[in-house]
Design an enzyme around this catalytic site. Structure first.
Site, PDB file in Angstrom:
ATOM      1  CG  HIS A 154      -5.698   4.272   8.943  1.00 49.82           C
ATOM      2  ND1 HIS A 154      -6.827   4.898   9.429  1.00 49.82           N
ATOM      3  CD2 HIS A 154      -5.200   5.081   7.973  1.00 49.82           C
ATOM      4  CE1 HIS A 154      -7.004   6.048   8.787  1.00 49.82           C
ATOM      5  NE2 HIS A 154      -6.036   6.180   7.890  1.00 49.82           N
ATOM      6  CB  CYS A 170      -4.782   6.777   4.861  1.00 50.35           C
ATOM      7  SG  CYS A 170      -3.150   7.283   5.414  1.00 50.35           S
TER       8      CYS A 170
END
Length: 194
Positions: A154, A170
């Site tokens: 992301h 992440c």
């Protein structure tokens, strides 16, 4: 105005260009970019940009391939045609938060919303329970969800995180770079975290 390039400028300029179009850039830096010292004297973490080959990780390129490289703090992407792009990224804070292995992109979202996981709330009970799309959202402007729950590639509004172990699992990219990667990645793109 200084003629010396900034760390952020070098990273942003370097990662925005497909590597096949600029092999001399990779060669000029070798396996590592210079590391800046902050005023405190502490070393700033920075990607080493180790060049990868998709053939070392996947049997076929399929609809595309991504290698999230914890050691070099970079996300490597190959299109179905074999075009190669590399982006500096944030990586998980610890090995315990790093899930390694094979998965795939299962969903994509422009303007993602965010909810902390149970383990994030255990670590920091003051976290908001929900953040909608916008400048306060930890997922930035675009998110690609992996087959593992709560693991994503992301963007981030907090550019200080790029090139550092700063995530809960992440891989975060500069918003401008995740926006350029996002349309190239198809659902089903294979992903390996190393």
């Amino acid at each position: 105005m200084s003629s010396n390039p900034t760390r952020r400028g070098v990273l942003a300029g370097f990662a925005a260009v497909p590597i096949l179009a600029a092999p001399s850039v990779v060669h000029a830096f070798g396996d590592a970019l210079p590391v800046e010292r902050e005023q405190t004297g502490a070393m700033r973490n920075i990607s080493s940009f180790t060049r990868r080959k998709w053939e070392d990780h996947f049997e076929q390129i399929g609809v595309g391939a991504i290698v999230c490289d914890v050691a070099s703090r970079a996300v490597h992407f190959w299109s179905p045609q074999g075009n190669y792009h590399i982006f500096p990224s944030s990586v998980p804070k610890t090995d315990e938060l790093t899930k390694r292995g094979y998965t795939e992109v299962v969903r994509k979202k422009v303007g993602p919303d965010w909810r902390p996981t149970a383990s994030m709330l255990e670590t920091d009970p003051d976290l908001p329970r929900y953040v909608g799309p916008g400048p306060d959202n930890p997922l930035g402007t675009h998110a690609m969800y992996l087959g593992w729950p709560a693991y994503l590639i992301h963007g981030t509004h907090d550019t200080r995180k790029i090139g550092r172990p700063s995530s809960s699992g992440c891989f975060g990219l500069y918003n401008e770079q995740v926006a350029s990667l996002f349309p190239m990645v198809e659902i089903g793109t294979q992903v390996r975290v190393i």
